[in-house]
Write an enzyme that holds these catalytic residues in place. Structure first.
Site, PDB file in Angstrom:
ATOM      1  N   HIS A 190       3.333   1.261  -8.124  1.00 13.50           N
ATOM      2  CA  HIS A 190       4.094   0.019  -8.272  1.00 13.50           C
ATOM      3  C   HIS A 190       3.930  -0.475  -9.709  1.00 13.50           C
ATOM      4  O   HIS A 190       3.200   0.132 -10.506  1.00 13.50           O
ATOM      5  CB  HIS A 190       3.659  -1.031  -7.251  1.00 13.50           C
ATOM      6  CG  HIS A 190       2.186  -1.337  -7.257  1.00 13.50           C
ATOM      7  ND1 HIS A 190       1.567  -2.022  -8.279  1.00 13.50           N
ATOM      8  CD2 HIS A 190       1.205  -1.028  -6.363  1.00 13.50           C
ATOM      9  CE1 HIS A 190       0.281  -2.151  -8.023  1.00 13.50           C
ATOM     10  NE2 HIS A 190       0.025  -1.544  -6.864  1.00 13.50           N
ATOM     11  N   LYS A 211     -11.673  -5.495  -2.063  1.00 14.19           N
ATOM     12  CA  LYS A 211     -11.446  -5.848  -0.667  1.00 14.19           C
ATOM     13  C   LYS A 211     -12.775  -6.152   0.018  1.00 14.19           C
ATOM     14  O   LYS A 211     -13.838  -5.712  -0.400  1.00 14.19           O
ATOM     15  CB  LYS A 211     -10.719  -4.718   0.062  1.00 14.19           C
ATOM     16  CG  LYS A 211      -9.346  -4.418  -0.536  1.00 14.19           C
ATOM     17  CD  LYS A 211      -8.646  -3.309   0.243  1.00 14.19           C
ATOM     18  CE  LYS A 211      -7.317  -2.938  -0.406  1.00 14.19           C
ATOM     19  NZ  LYS A 211      -6.386  -4.051  -0.441  1.00 14.19           N
ATOM     20  N   THR A 215      -3.501   6.708  -2.806  1.00  9.55           N
ATOM     21  CA  THR A 215      -3.580   5.899  -1.591  1.00  9.55           C
ATOM     22  C   THR A 215      -2.200   5.597  -1.017  1.00  9.55           C
ATOM     23  O   THR A 215      -2.083   5.118   0.106  1.00  9.55           O
ATOM     24  CB  THR A 215      -4.317   4.579  -1.874  1.00  9.55           C
ATOM     25  OG1 THR A 215      -3.706   3.930  -3.002  1.00  9.55           O
ATOM     26  CG2 THR A 215      -5.778   4.836  -2.200  1.00  9.55           C
ATOM     27  N   LYS A 244       4.032  -9.134  -7.719  1.00 10.10           N
ATOM     28  CA  LYS A 244       4.332  -9.381  -6.316  1.00 10.10           C
ATOM     29  C   LYS A 244       5.570 -10.269  -6.199  1.00 10.10           C
ATOM     30  O   LYS A 244       5.782 -11.177  -6.992  1.00 10.10           O
ATOM     31  CB  LYS A 244       3.155 -10.078  -5.625  1.00 10.10           C
ATOM     32  CG  LYS A 244       1.885  -9.227  -5.586  1.00 10.10           C
ATOM     33  CD  LYS A 244       2.037  -8.052  -4.647  1.00 10.10           C
ATOM     34  CE  LYS A 244       0.724  -7.294  -4.515  1.00 10.10           C
ATOM     35  NZ  LYS A 244       0.827  -6.132  -3.612  1.00 10.10           N
ATOM     36  N   THR A 245       6.391  -9.987  -5.194  1.00 10.44           N
ATOM     37  CA  THR A 245       7.554 -10.813  -4.921  1.00 10.44           C
ATOM     38  C   THR A 245       7.489 -11.237  -3.453  1.00 10.44           C
ATOM     39  O   THR A 245       6.609 -10.816  -2.701  1.00 10.44           O
ATOM     40  CB  THR A 245       8.860 -10.036  -5.153  1.00 10.44           C
ATOM     41  OG1 THR A 245       8.972  -8.989  -4.163  1.00 10.44           O
ATOM     42  CG2 THR A 245       8.884  -9.412  -6.546  1.00 10.44           C
ATOM     43  N   ASP A 298     -11.161  -4.654 -13.848  1.00 10.05           N
ATOM     44  CA  ASP A 298     -12.116  -4.445 -12.759  1.00 10.05           C
ATOM     45  C   ASP A 298     -12.792  -3.076 -12.827  1.00 10.05           C
ATOM     46  O   ASP A 298     -13.719  -2.803 -12.059  1.00 10.05           O
ATOM     47  CB  ASP A 298     -11.425  -4.614 -11.407  1.00 10.05           C
ATOM     48  CG  ASP A 298     -10.300  -3.603 -11.191  1.00 10.05           C
ATOM     49  OD1 ASP A 298      -9.796  -3.048 -12.187  1.00 10.05           O
ATOM     50  OD2 ASP A 298      -9.924  -3.379 -10.021  1.00 10.05           O
ATOM     51  N   GLN A 306     -16.449   8.756 -10.102  1.00  3.68           N
ATOM     52  CA  GLN A 306     -15.585   8.441 -11.240  1.00  3.68           C
ATOM     53  C   GLN A 306     -16.289   8.771 -12.560  1.00  3.68           C
ATOM     54  O   GLN A 306     -15.646   9.205 -13.516  1.00  3.68           O
ATOM     55  CB  GLN A 306     -15.174   6.967 -11.215  1.00  3.68           C
ATOM     56  CG  GLN A 306     -14.138   6.628 -12.297  1.00  3.68           C
ATOM     57  CD  GLN A 306     -13.539   5.247 -12.130  1.00  3.68           C
ATOM     58  OE1 GLN A 306     -13.311   4.789 -11.031  1.00  3.68           O
ATOM     59  NE2 GLN A 306     -13.276   4.587 -13.248  1.00  3.68           N
ATOM     60  N   HIS A 341       0.628  -0.694 -11.584  1.00  3.96           N
ATOM     61  CA  HIS A 341       0.060   0.526 -12.158  1.00  3.96           C
ATOM     62  C   HIS A 341       0.592   0.787 -13.561  1.00  3.96           C
ATOM     63  O   HIS A 341      -0.041   1.496 -14.350  1.00  3.96           O
ATOM     64  CB  HIS A 341       0.407   1.748 -11.285  1.00  3.96           C
ATOM     65  CG  HIS A 341      -0.255   1.754  -9.950  1.00  3.96           C
ATOM     66  ND1 HIS A 341       0.437   1.604  -8.773  1.00  3.96           N
ATOM     67  CD2 HIS A 341      -1.558   1.890  -9.600  1.00  3.96           C
ATOM     68  CE1 HIS A 341      -0.410   1.660  -7.760  1.00  3.96           C
ATOM     69  NE2 HIS A 341      -1.619   1.830  -8.222  1.00  3.96           N
ATOM     70  N   LYS A 346      -0.506 -13.760  -9.274  1.00  2.00           N
ATOM     71  CA  LYS A 346      -0.654 -12.376  -9.704  1.00  2.00           C
ATOM     72  C   LYS A 346       0.689 -11.758 -10.052  1.00  2.00           C
ATOM     73  O   LYS A 346       1.665 -11.913  -9.328  1.00  2.00           O
ATOM     74  CB  LYS A 346      -1.333 -11.551  -8.601  1.00  2.00           C
ATOM     75  CG  LYS A 346      -1.763 -10.167  -9.040  1.00  2.00           C
ATOM     76  CD  LYS A 346      -2.561  -9.472  -7.951  1.00  2.00           C
ATOM     77  CE  LYS A 346      -3.020  -8.093  -8.395  1.00  2.00           C
ATOM     78  NZ  LYS A 346      -3.794  -7.396  -7.344  1.00  2.00           N
ATOM     79  N   ARG A 378     -12.019   0.799   3.314  1.00  2.00           N
ATOM     80  CA  ARG A 378     -10.690   1.400   3.397  1.00  2.00           C
ATOM     81  C   ARG A 378     -10.611   2.325   4.607  1.00  2.00           C
ATOM     82  O   ARG A 378     -11.602   2.960   4.988  1.00  2.00           O
ATOM     83  CB  ARG A 378     -10.391   2.225   2.142  1.00  2.00           C
ATOM     84  CG  ARG A 378     -10.138   1.404   0.889  1.00  2.00           C
ATOM     85  CD  ARG A 378      -9.708   2.314  -0.236  1.00  2.00           C
ATOM     86  NE  ARG A 378      -9.508   1.599  -1.475  1.00  2.00           N
ATOM     87  CZ  ARG A 378      -8.367   1.025  -1.840  1.00  2.00           C
ATOM     88  NH1 ARG A 378      -7.329   1.081  -1.039  1.00  2.00           N
ATOM     89  NH2 ARG A 378      -8.265   0.400  -3.004  1.00  2.00           N
TER      90      ARG A 378
END
Length: 418
Positions: free
Chosen positions: A45, A82, A40, A230-231, A190, A169, A48, A227, A86
């Protein structure tokens, strides 16, 4: 200690479909295991990294990891958590992302005892009729709509395309079981429903005694409940063009004392004894931040190699000491990317006027003169005490930057326009 016991100690197991059976299997032989990632984006990041670190641990223990790049599943998109569909990517974009992710995975896992596959190679060969006859018949809609990810979308709606993602999957797991000797799938918490669907499909096709297992990792949260990964500036990427080795290193070295030992367990290959020793140092000498430094070193070296680590350490040391004259223009760009800045011309100019008029670094000429005569101002690492000195933007860093430092920590970057 076997690998399952090690993963327990590291707090890396959330759920396992049959932990006792899995432990017996990997005690008896080396297995194939896999984790998938959809293309995607053109970079992974640090979020992962969490499941891929487990794959790497299995690889180091002699097992065979398989990475599935989702060229097929990524073309339609998973429902994830979400609340909306997508946006489908073009196939050109998907293929570009596939290549980027393949390169990153090869860098992390090497080429020995490791396989990368693309699920478009088998999913792309399925006709609609084959899909419905061979697989659609084996999935119960009532069960599918109660999967957590799907159920969360029913109120606002979900397309048939994303609804069928879990079937695709599952087909991946079956294909890898049949063709790559894969018996274990690893994923985030998840992914539990999708993983168990794959195991059910294997049992329906290959028989109830087929040995297939699933393992999920816990949701990674920081001590403050937010979470991980994230920054303020967004995601921390593995691509050095998106997140430089210096920024990457700084992310890890600035971790909270409450989180650092957990991250050492998850993201490094240090022994239990080394991590326990660092945990004691966090308790007794937290101000030294030795655990954070070791965490930053280990993860930066794993992702960016020895050269990337050395670059990050060099920039860190230079900015801390103020001795920046030997840094390259690229290193200045990395180290000062998020610091206050302004654009200036390439013309030579009196330092007082330059600090006040061009950069707005100083509020007034009086203040500028005072700071200069007091020795508080450094230009490109050198102290300037002469109010009549001249700034030459072309003199350092390939004529791209002028670095101002006031006191010990107040840096400012002037970007030279052509």
């Amino acid at each position: 200690m076997d690998i399952i016991e090690d993963l327990k100690w590291r707090g890396a197991i959330n759920q396992a479909t049959d932990q006792e059976g899995l432990e017996k299997l990997i005690h008896d032989k080396k297995i194939g295991l896999y984790c998938g990632v959809d293309p995607t984006g053109d970079s992974l990041h640090i979020g992962h990294l969490i499941p891929f670190m487990l794959l790497k641990r299995f690889q180091l223990a002699g097992h065979h990891p398989v990475i599935v790049i989702g060229g097929g599943t990524g073309a339609i998109g998973d429902p994830s958590g979400k609340k909306s569909e997508r946006v489908l990517q073009t196939m050109d974009q998907v293929k570009h992302n596939e290549k980027c992710l393949t390169d990153q995975m090869t860098k992390l896992f090497g080429t020995d005892n490791f396989t990368i596959v693309n699920n478009r190679d088998w999913l792309g060969k399925l006709s609609l009729l084959d899909f419905l006859r061979d697989y659609g018949k084996l999935f119960n809609v009532n069960t599918m709509i109660h999967k957590e990810i799907v159920a969360s979308r029913l109120e606002v709606g979900i397309s048939f395309t994303e609804f069928t993602y879990q079937i695709l999957q599952s087909i991946d797991f079956l294909h890898l079981y049949q063709h790559e000797n894969v018996q274990l799938q690893i994923g985030g918490a998840d992914q539990w429903g999708n993983i168990t669907d794959g195991i059910d499909l294997i049992h329906k096709v290959e028989g109830a005694k087929a040995q297939a297992y699933g393992l999920t990792i816990p949701l990674m949260l920081k001590a403050d409940g937010t979470k991980f990964g994230k920054t303020a500036g967004g995601a921390v990427w593995l691509d050095p063009k998106k997140t430089s080795p210096y920024e990457f290193y700084q992310f890890w070295i600035n971790q909270d004392d409450r989180d650092v030992i957990k991250y050492l367990k998850y993201f490094t290959f240090l022994s239990h004894e080394e991590i326990d020793d660092l945990a004691e140092k966090v308790k007794k000498e937290p101000w030294k931040r030795e655990a954070q430094r070791r965490l930053a070193e280990e993860v930066t070296k794993f992702v960016h190699g020895e050269e990337g680590l050395k670059e990050a350490q060099r920039i860190t040391k230079s900015l801390f000491s103020g001795d920046i004259a030997d840094l390259t223009a690229d290193e200045i760009e990395q180290g000062m990317k998020n610091m206050p800045s302004a654009e200036v011309s390439g013309e030579k100019k009196n330092i007082v006027l330059w600090l006040v008029d061009d950069t707005k670094f100083e509020p007034s000429r009086r203040q500028a003169r005072q700071d200069i005569t007091n020795g508080a101002i450094r230009i490109n690492g050198e102290k300037v005490t002469d109010v009549d000195a001249e700034i030459d933007p072309a003199s350092h860093f390939d004529g791209k930057f002028v670095v101002v430092r006031k006191g010990k920590k107040h840096y400012f970057l002037a970007r030279v326009t052509k």
